[in-house]
Design an enzyme around this catalytic site. Sequence first.
Site, short mmCIF file in Angstrom:
data_model
loop_
_atom_site.label_atom_id
_atom_site.label_comp_id
_atom_site.label_asym_id
_atom_site.label_seq_id
_atom_site.Cartn_x
_atom_site.Cartn_y
_atom_site.Cartn_z
N GLU A 42 0.86 -1.23 0.08
CA GLU A 42 -0.08 -0.28 0.16
C GLU A 42 0.83 1.21 -0.15
O GLU A 42 1.83 1.31 0.64
CB GLU A 42 -0.82 -0.13 1.02
CG GLU A 42 -1.81 -1.20 1.52
CD GLU A 42 -2.61 -1.22 2.49
OE1 GLU A 42 -3.48 -0.43 2.87
OE2 GLU A 42 -2.10 -2.05 3.52
N ARG A 267 5.64 -12.95 9.76
CA ARG A 267 6.36 -11.59 9.34
C ARG A 267 7.42 -11.67 10.27
O ARG A 267 7.72 -12.15 11.17
CB ARG A 267 5.34 -10.73 9.99
CG ARG A 267 4.94 -10.35 11.34
CD ARG A 267 4.19 -9.17 11.73
NE ARG A 267 4.88 -7.98 11.32
CZ ARG A 267 4.20 -6.67 11.38
NH1 ARG A 267 2.83 -6.73 11.61
NH2 ARG A 267 5.12 -5.75 11.12
N LYS A 277 3.90 0.63 10.48
CA LYS A 277 3.89 1.87 9.68
C LYS A 277 3.29 3.05 10.27
O LYS A 277 3.80 4.01 10.18
CB LYS A 277 2.85 1.77 8.41
CG LYS A 277 3.79 1.15 7.12
CD LYS A 277 3.04 1.14 5.82
CE LYS A 277 3.40 0.50 4.78
NZ LYS A 277 2.66 0.50 3.29
#
Length: 557
Positions: A42, A267, A277
């Site tokens: 994104e 992850r 983020k």
Amino acid sequence: MTSDPPSGEEKPASRNFIEQIIDADLAAAKNVDQIHTRFPPEPNGYLHIGHAKSICLNYGLAQQYGGKFNLRFDDTNPTREEQEYVDSIMDDVRWLGANWEDRLFFASDYFEQLHDWAVKLIKAGKAFVCDLTADEMREYRGTLVKPGKNSPDRDRRVDENLELFAKMKAGEFPDGSRTLRAKIDMAAPNINLRDPVMYRIKHAHHHRTGDTWCIYPSYDYTHGQSDSIEGITYSICTLEFENHRPLYDWFCEALGIHHPRQIEFARLNLTYTVMSKRKLLQLVTEKHVSGWDDPRMPTIRGLRRRGYTTESIQAFCERIGVAKFNSTIDMAWLEDAVREDLNEKAFRALAVLNPLKIVLTNLEPGQTIDIEAPNHPQNPEAGMRTLPLTREILIEADDFMEDAPKKFFRLRPGGEVRLRCAGIIKCDEVVKDAAGNVTELRCTFDPDHARKVKGTIHWVSAARALSAEVRLYDHLCAVENPEDVPEGKTFIDNLNPNSLQSITAHLEPSLVDAIPGTHIQFERLGYFFVDPVDSTPNKPVFNRTATLRDSWTKVKN
């Protein structure tokens, strides 16, 4: 994992669980003609080291199996996305070695198709326009132990849903007043299947489509369909999407379109930093760091500015492997990877960070002895450089100890030590100020290279040294798990106040022409990188990339 990577004899690499799945599918001719993967960021921030793991994995699988790799931006939230992020992500993915060739895509490329598929679901009675507010929707959704309840609008007629959805698209309703939702099961144990939102009204300018749209698809609706359009065979994502997989599957099956297989992996989490983020953006906006490229940040841009190399990050991702369960990797693994890479690449130089002056009493004032030193001791082809040895030199203050223990093999009163690449000095006199602080050592110099002494130290000429800014970076956070905080505290309270120390160091004069982007090992001190942003001609700024291993600090005679 908290220890250094294992050493010793190389063993054949075992197949990770994703490779095993792909191998089995290929053997069974199941859903696979050619492996096709993608990296779908994104564009709402800069990439970090966790994204590097995903990029290396997805691109690596495509290369390994002779397949294809796409870069696709899932740009469905115009209020948070910027062209700046698009540009930086492309640059970082390319820097990491991933080549998408001509396969650069955007989810916004598919807005028309996604809209048409939404209409198809409405006509099939599998989607409806809902008038519930966001708060009401949360209330109706239920909990993990309590089923949800149907929206009052769930049984709207198909023609009414089509008309309302068309008016949503035409901009006739205000933001947040209506949504389009999939009609699945409000009693499903998996909350993601409880009639999820497919479209929201948002009158916002999109960085690519401008003001064409005022309804935007949700990530869950967009993601799988974009994969399908591109012919992706494996949608490889992190574990937080595991509970979203049934929804990914439902949309593909309900639409009757190509159905990629979603596989989740753990992850990357690192000690002494944060990877969200949102939290990284908070660090930037609140000016706890200088920007997304601050060398303390775990962003790819920050690691690049600190001096990490493509090869070191690739090696790190290879070492930590691919797992099914989340864990936290010790930052030492990442640091070890860059040390190993830079040990081969970085030219050597002499620098003194905390100086103590020495006067070589048997050299004349103004006298200079040219010392030949290798640019890389393990690589003769790297050539030689000349170091000026003058009457006054500088050494590290902690390389001298007045009351030294028996196994202190550096300089002490009456003791001898070798100057790196030069001869031997003997400490004859210690000069102190009125407060008793050592201010100067007076020594004699012996150019004999054959004589053995136990210690070797680095040095620079006091008269000829280059004064330069050197930035000593430490961990961003002071504790291993900065998000483990008591009530009333946040990760900000765990930031390391000593994460950056800027000093004026004294360097060998050859470094005046150091080119921005150059890696250098300051012998016995660590690996440094000529800052590509703040360095100017004849005024380089040096960022410490990593310290040396303890065993590497012992310079051989």
